[in-house]
Design a protein around this motif. Sequence first.
Motif, PDB file in Angstrom:
ATOM      1  N   ILE A 112     -47.891 -23.055 -61.095  1.00 34.77           N
ATOM      2  CA  ILE A 112     -48.774 -22.789 -62.220  1.00 34.77           C
ATOM      3  C   ILE A 112     -48.104 -23.334 -63.477  1.00 34.77           C
ATOM      4  O   ILE A 112     -46.946 -23.000 -63.756  1.00 34.77           O
ATOM      5  CB  ILE A 112     -49.049 -21.282 -62.369  1.00 34.77           C
ATOM      6  CG1 ILE A 112     -49.853 -20.771 -61.161  1.00 34.77           C
ATOM      7  CG2 ILE A 112     -49.779 -20.987 -63.671  1.00 34.77           C
ATOM      8  CD1 ILE A 112     -50.000 -19.275 -61.116  1.00 34.77           C
ATOM      9  N   ASN A 113     -48.803 -24.144 -64.231  1.00 37.28           N
ATOM     10  CA  ASN A 113     -48.251 -24.751 -65.439  1.00 37.28           C
ATOM     11  C   ASN A 113     -48.486 -23.872 -66.659  1.00 37.28           C
ATOM     12  O   ASN A 113     -49.611 -23.425 -66.911  1.00 37.28           O
ATOM     13  CB  ASN A 113     -48.884 -26.123 -65.686  1.00 37.28           C
ATOM     14  CG  ASN A 113     -48.490 -27.128 -64.614  1.00 37.28           C
ATOM     15  OD1 ASN A 113     -47.444 -27.002 -63.986  1.00 37.28           O
ATOM     16  ND2 ASN A 113     -49.335 -28.123 -64.411  1.00 37.28           N
ATOM     17  N   ALA A 114     -47.410 -23.634 -67.406  1.00 27.96           N
ATOM     18  CA  ALA A 114     -47.483 -22.913 -68.678  1.00 27.96           C
ATOM     19  C   ALA A 114     -46.891 -23.819 -69.744  1.00 27.96           C
ATOM     20  O   ALA A 114     -45.773 -24.330 -69.580  1.00 27.96           O
ATOM     21  CB  ALA A 114     -46.721 -21.597 -68.594  1.00 27.96           C
ATOM     22  N   TYR A 115     -47.604 -24.010 -70.851  1.00 31.78           N
ATOM     23  CA  TYR A 115     -47.208 -24.989 -71.851  1.00 31.78           C
ATOM     24  C   TYR A 115     -46.712 -24.317 -73.130  1.00 31.78           C
ATOM     25  O   TYR A 115     -47.393 -23.433 -73.681  1.00 31.78           O
ATOM     26  CB  TYR A 115     -48.388 -25.909 -72.165  1.00 31.78           C
ATOM     27  CG  TYR A 115     -48.821 -26.725 -70.972  1.00 31.78           C
ATOM     28  CD1 TYR A 115     -48.238 -27.951 -70.692  1.00 31.78           C
ATOM     29  CD2 TYR A 115     -49.792 -26.238 -70.097  1.00 31.78           C
ATOM     30  CE1 TYR A 115     -48.624 -28.697 -69.586  1.00 31.78           C
ATOM     31  CE2 TYR A 115     -50.185 -26.968 -68.984  1.00 31.78           C
ATOM     32  CZ  TYR A 115     -49.593 -28.196 -68.735  1.00 31.78           C
ATOM     33  OH  TYR A 115     -49.956 -28.924 -67.636  1.00 31.78           O
ATOM     34  N   PRO A 116     -45.540 -24.730 -73.629  1.00 36.48           N
ATOM     35  CA  PRO A 116     -45.038 -24.176 -74.886  1.00 36.48           C
ATOM     36  C   PRO A 116     -45.945 -24.563 -76.051  1.00 36.48           C
ATOM     37  O   PRO A 116     -46.546 -25.645 -76.057  1.00 36.48           O
ATOM     38  CB  PRO A 116     -43.657 -24.842 -75.042  1.00 36.48           C
ATOM     39  CG  PRO A 116     -43.334 -25.432 -73.708  1.00 36.48           C
ATOM     40  CD  PRO A 116     -44.631 -25.738 -73.051  1.00 36.48           C
ATOM     41  N   PRO A 147     -55.204 -26.767 -60.827  1.00 35.81           N
ATOM     42  CA  PRO A 147     -55.466 -26.526 -59.398  1.00 35.81           C
ATOM     43  C   PRO A 147     -55.268 -25.086 -58.941  1.00 35.81           C
ATOM     44  O   PRO A 147     -55.995 -24.603 -58.084  1.00 35.81           O
ATOM     45  CB  PRO A 147     -54.477 -27.475 -58.707  1.00 35.81           C
ATOM     46  CG  PRO A 147     -54.309 -28.590 -59.682  1.00 35.81           C
ATOM     47  CD  PRO A 147     -54.362 -27.959 -61.038  1.00 35.81           C
ATOM     48  N   GLN A 148     -54.319 -24.366 -59.520  1.00 30.91           N
ATOM     49  CA  GLN A 148     -54.046 -22.993 -59.097  1.00 30.91           C
ATOM     50  C   GLN A 148     -54.883 -21.968 -59.866  1.00 30.91           C
ATOM     51  O   GLN A 148     -54.434 -20.846 -60.116  1.00 30.91           O
ATOM     52  CB  GLN A 148     -52.554 -22.692 -59.266  1.00 30.91           C
ATOM     53  CG  GLN A 148     -51.651 -23.412 -58.270  1.00 30.91           C
ATOM     54  CD  GLN A 148     -51.820 -22.888 -56.850  1.00 30.91           C
ATOM     55  OE1 GLN A 148     -52.902 -22.921 -56.290  1.00 30.91           O
ATOM     56  NE2 GLN A 148     -50.727 -22.411 -56.274  1.00 30.91           N
ATOM     57  N   PHE A 149     -56.116 -22.335 -60.179  1.00 32.54           N
ATOM     58  CA  PHE A 149     -56.995 -21.434 -60.926  1.00 32.54           C
ATOM     59  C   PHE A 149     -57.073 -20.056 -60.275  1.00 32.54           C
ATOM     60  O   PHE A 149     -56.925 -19.024 -60.939  1.00 32.54           O
ATOM     61  CB  PHE A 149     -58.400 -22.044 -61.027  1.00 32.54           C
ATOM     62  CG  PHE A 149     -59.454 -21.046 -61.417  1.00 32.54           C
ATOM     63  CD1 PHE A 149     -59.627 -20.673 -62.741  1.00 32.54           C
ATOM     64  CD2 PHE A 149     -60.273 -20.460 -60.446  1.00 32.54           C
ATOM     65  CE1 PHE A 149     -60.583 -19.733 -63.105  1.00 32.54           C
ATOM     66  CE2 PHE A 149     -61.230 -19.520 -60.803  1.00 32.54           C
ATOM     67  CZ  PHE A 149     -61.386 -19.163 -62.134  1.00 32.54           C
ATOM     68  N   ARG A 150     -57.333 -20.021 -58.967  1.00 34.15           N
ATOM     69  CA  ARG A 150     -57.509 -18.725 -58.305  1.00 34.15           C
ATOM     70  C   ARG A 150     -56.230 -17.898 -58.338  1.00 34.15           C
ATOM     71  O   ARG A 150     -56.260 -16.676 -58.522  1.00 34.15           O
ATOM     72  CB  ARG A 150     -57.957 -18.943 -56.856  1.00 34.15           C
ATOM     73  CG  ARG A 150     -59.407 -19.377 -56.701  1.00 34.15           C
ATOM     74  CD  ARG A 150     -59.769 -19.431 -55.226  1.00 34.15           C
ATOM     75  NE  ARG A 150     -61.170 -19.746 -54.990  1.00 34.15           N
ATOM     76  CZ  ARG A 150     -61.652 -20.972 -54.842  1.00 34.15           C
ATOM     77  NH1 ARG A 150     -60.837 -22.012 -54.956  1.00 34.15           N
ATOM     78  NH2 ARG A 150     -62.933 -21.174 -54.608  1.00 34.15           N
ATOM     79  N   LEU A 151     -55.094 -18.549 -58.159  1.00 34.27           N
ATOM     80  CA  LEU A 151     -53.826 -17.819 -58.168  1.00 34.27           C
ATOM     81  C   LEU A 151     -53.518 -17.278 -59.560  1.00 34.27           C
ATOM     82  O   LEU A 151     -52.962 -16.179 -59.704  1.00 34.27           O
ATOM     83  CB  LEU A 151     -52.690 -18.726 -57.674  1.00 34.27           C
ATOM     84  CG  LEU A 151     -51.328 -18.069 -57.498  1.00 34.27           C
ATOM     85  CD1 LEU A 151     -51.416 -16.812 -56.652  1.00 34.27           C
ATOM     86  CD2 LEU A 151     -50.331 -19.044 -56.890  1.00 34.27           C
ATOM     87  N   ILE A 152     -53.868 -18.035 -60.590  1.00 35.80           N
ATOM     88  CA  ILE A 152     -53.706 -17.534 -61.962  1.00 35.80           C
ATOM     89  C   ILE A 152     -54.494 -16.235 -62.122  1.00 35.80           C
ATOM     90  O   ILE A 152     -53.981 -15.235 -62.643  1.00 35.80           O
ATOM     91  CB  ILE A 152     -54.187 -18.576 -62.992  1.00 35.80           C
ATOM     92  CG1 ILE A 152     -53.281 -19.812 -62.963  1.00 35.80           C
ATOM     93  CG2 ILE A 152     -54.216 -17.976 -64.398  1.00 35.80           C
ATOM     94  CD1 ILE A 152     -53.821 -20.981 -63.778  1.00 35.80           C
ATOM     95  N   ASN A 209     -54.079 -19.932 -51.685  1.00 37.55           N
ATOM     96  CA  ASN A 209     -53.470 -21.252 -51.847  1.00 37.55           C
ATOM     97  C   ASN A 209     -54.118 -22.296 -50.937  1.00 37.55           C
ATOM     98  O   ASN A 209     -53.455 -23.236 -50.501  1.00 37.55           O
ATOM     99  CB  ASN A 209     -51.967 -21.173 -51.555  1.00 37.55           C
ATOM    100  CG  ASN A 209     -51.183 -20.615 -52.720  1.00 37.55           C
ATOM    101  OD1 ASN A 209     -50.832 -21.337 -53.656  1.00 37.55           O
ATOM    102  ND2 ASN A 209     -50.906 -19.318 -52.677  1.00 37.55           N
ATOM    103  N   GLY A 210     -55.409 -22.119 -50.655  1.00 40.53           N
ATOM    104  CA  GLY A 210     -56.145 -23.146 -49.928  1.00 40.53           C
ATOM    105  C   GLY A 210     -55.908 -23.180 -48.437  1.00 40.53           C
ATOM    106  O   GLY A 210     -56.367 -24.106 -47.758  1.00 40.53           O
ATOM    107  N   SER A 211     -55.205 -22.191 -47.905  1.00 40.21           N
ATOM    108  CA  SER A 211     -54.926 -22.124 -46.473  1.00 40.21           C
ATOM    109  C   SER A 211     -55.727 -20.992 -45.840  1.00 40.21           C
ATOM    110  O   SER A 211     -56.325 -20.167 -46.538  1.00 40.21           O
ATOM    111  CB  SER A 211     -53.430 -21.884 -46.225  1.00 40.21           C
ATOM    112  OG  SER A 211     -52.636 -22.872 -46.830  1.00 40.21           O
ATOM    113  N   ILE A 212     -55.662 -20.918 -44.524  1.00 37.29           N
ATOM    114  CA  ILE A 212     -56.238 -19.808 -43.770  1.00 37.29           C
ATOM    115  C   ILE A 212     -55.063 -18.993 -43.228  1.00 37.29           C
ATOM    116  O   ILE A 212     -54.352 -19.432 -42.329  1.00 37.29           O
ATOM    117  CB  ILE A 212     -57.121 -20.296 -42.607  1.00 37.29           C
ATOM    118  CG1 ILE A 212     -58.179 -21.279 -43.102  1.00 37.29           C
ATOM    119  CG2 ILE A 212     -57.755 -19.102 -41.888  1.00 37.29           C
ATOM    120  CD1 ILE A 212     -59.162 -20.692 -44.083  1.00 37.29           C
TER     121      ILE A 212
END
Length: 870
Positions: free
Chosen positions: A431-435, A460-465, A334-337
């Motif tokens: 994370i966005n999920a679209y119907p 933005p949350q590509f890596r987390l996805i 999430n972009g942190s250390i």
Amino acid sequence: MLLIRIIILSITLLCSTKLIAMPVQDYLPTGSQFNSEISLPSNSLGFEIGQRHVRHDQLKNYFYQLAKDSERVSITSMGKTAQQREQLLVTISSAKNLANLSNILNDRDILSQKPSVKANQKTSLKKRQLDKQMAGNAPLVIWLGYSVHGDEISGANAAMIVAYYLAANTDEKMAELLANTVIVLEPSINPDGMDRFVNWVSTYRNSTDNSDTNHIEHHQDWVTGRTNHFWFDLNRDWLLLSQQESQHRLKYFHQYQPHVVGDFHEMGHNSSYFFQPGIQSRTHPLTPKRNVELTTTLATFHAAALDKQKRLYYSEENFDDFYYGKGSTYPDINGSIGILFEQASARGMQQETINGLLTLEFSIKNHVTTSLSTINGAWKNREQLKQYRSDFYQQSDKLAKKENFSGYLLHESKDHFRLNALLSKLAQHKINAYPLNADFEFKDKKYQKNNSYYIPLAQPQFRLIQALFNQQTDFKDNTFYDVSGWTMPLAMNIESTQINRTRGLKIANQAWTKPAEFSQNSKSSSAYGYIFEWHHFLAPKLLNNLLANNIKARVATKTFTSVINGKNKNFRTGSIVIPAGIQQNPDWQATLLAASNSTGIKLDSISTGLTMKGVDIGSSSLKPISKAKTLLLGGSGMSQYEAGEVRFYLDETLNIPLSIIDHAQLSRVDLSSYTHIILVDGNYQHVTEHTAKQLKKWVEQGGVIIGQKRAARWLAKQEILQARFVSKDQINQLFDNEGLSYQDKEGLASRKRIAGAIFQVELDISHPLAYGYQQTLLPMFRNSNLIMEHPKQPFVTLAQYTPAPLLSGYTDKNLVNRLAHNAAIIAHNVGKGRVIATTEVLAFRGYWHGSAKLLANSLFFSKAFSASYK
């Protein structure tokens, strides 16, 4: 003279047995000046930190006092635990920053936006460009989290000292730092576990300090303070979000979006002190290399601070940064250390170790030292940290374009609860999920709009996805401190498909949001009865509610077709029928409607017992269901984690009462009042021969016993379960030892274990224990190398491994091949009773919805099948 000698000797003995408590200034760097109007911890506690263990209410009171005294301190109540203790978030910065905190957080937030997907790339790019422009002026954000394991108590104590230091320090350098930094403390991540531990230690602490490692003060009973109220390890729940403490915290984590996160723990008493980077080959490949570089840079500050005090430490051994569900690894995706700190634990006030006497004060001071070195190191590297966070999200679109697919389609047509549970977790992770707005065809399959959602990679949350959906099975380093496979759609048993084209894909402008409350069922005065289908995840909760209110229900063991609203509807096996004519509770309809609406389960009203096809409502194939009275065996040697998982699923999720009884007390219990007994993984050598005979007799007389992992093997040894298990020698024979040197020892051991991976089984969906399942293939979680051989007897195997069963995570190919075709779950008669056994973890960590229902089915449908073992 003799009197003087006696007095001197008495003082010497006193000093040798009673540790002198350290004032707060002794924990802190020398030379600082402090505001005398800021309360010392001892003013609030009534004793010095380290003199005794601090309860959560005492810790809470001090922080509220500190916020009252200092304009640098602000308290946020994130929520409450299951035991109603407050989860505190303490923000420390300049008064100016605190007054403007909401604007500061809003200006740097690029994750909470839910723009129209059509404008998503343009909007997110603009937002990220703004973020990059403001990175130089925006404050540095540092998050320090303490004592996620409640019995690792030095962290919570250190938090009070660190907070005092930041609030009361009058140095100009501190004023400059706080003017440009927001520091967030979570003083006790696990308040319920903390107080469980403090009560234990306070109960058994002697008046005279005792450093004997065998003293009961250092050895907690079952369960320990490590876990929360439901006996879950909260340091494994950042990604999974099954526990309310984690859900509360994550909301604020994503508001603050810290640059650096410190995660403070304790480890074995004979260790020293650990800080990351740890073993770099065991870092998840989705974590950028720059993250490791910055972690290594910050490590030099910890080393320098500990060197100054001549403290022992190590930094590049043990642990890993692979599983993203921990407090030191979730920040990395999430972009942190994220940085893990581990302090040797006194597990009490003091304890003898190979390094000498280890005291609580010593442990606290180490965590104070590295807390301050984290702040100092982050401050000295602030520009690099800000640039790293900005780059982390700037790279998302570029990384997404490199993939050979555009996103994931989620689909579940029957059980919207499981689907919404997954979507809810994704939303909490930003994370966005679209119907889908229209049905979509892909590779000859139609995805219906009402049951399908699209998750674009380009967000933005590509890596987390990728971390949540990835099904990696091959790894550079195969040694894992925790699980290696946690793919969330597999855990929730939700179909997930990579799509490489979006032509024809029509989706809504706005991402998924939590649906409105369900209240569609209404009373029908002419109803012959009602039916609800078993595929819904909360169907067991509804059924249990009905049975608890003396509403009679039947389960269909054969299919039938009835007329519903003028149309024929097919009902599968497992459907629950509530006939009106046999009800004796005068308020049964009102209870049924309220319970079904609260669970979101649709009722079908029938006007006749005559069906269009299949069995009629009065058929003996519709079997009566009895209320389950369930006992969970606990006590020393039993896994508190697996017991907690069963407890959480049955008690908290389904509201099924669960009696937990220590195995040492079982011989005094009248088992005849219980219908089911659940045995989780554990060391069953503690169970007496008398208790084993008592259990066997109870099963033979009609009881149902459920055994998980080593409990299943123990049931086989007691000749309750008819099953054979692969021996340890047989496992060893799978691996070639020739040519190995001593340095290969750890690698060989890692190949022989399954730390945590996902496997595929074939489920016999015609079996009553599999009612509600639509597909024969089911992902299951396994974290042991215990293998149950496939029985030759027909009809007793509920689930067996497929020919190539590994779906996600690491398992050596020799073990994978040995697992193939063997049994995962078996069930058979024992006299008038039943035994159900599995080598899997059915309700793993509270989020494994896919297989958890097999546990509920074992309670309600255990007498709906009969499979003799001859």
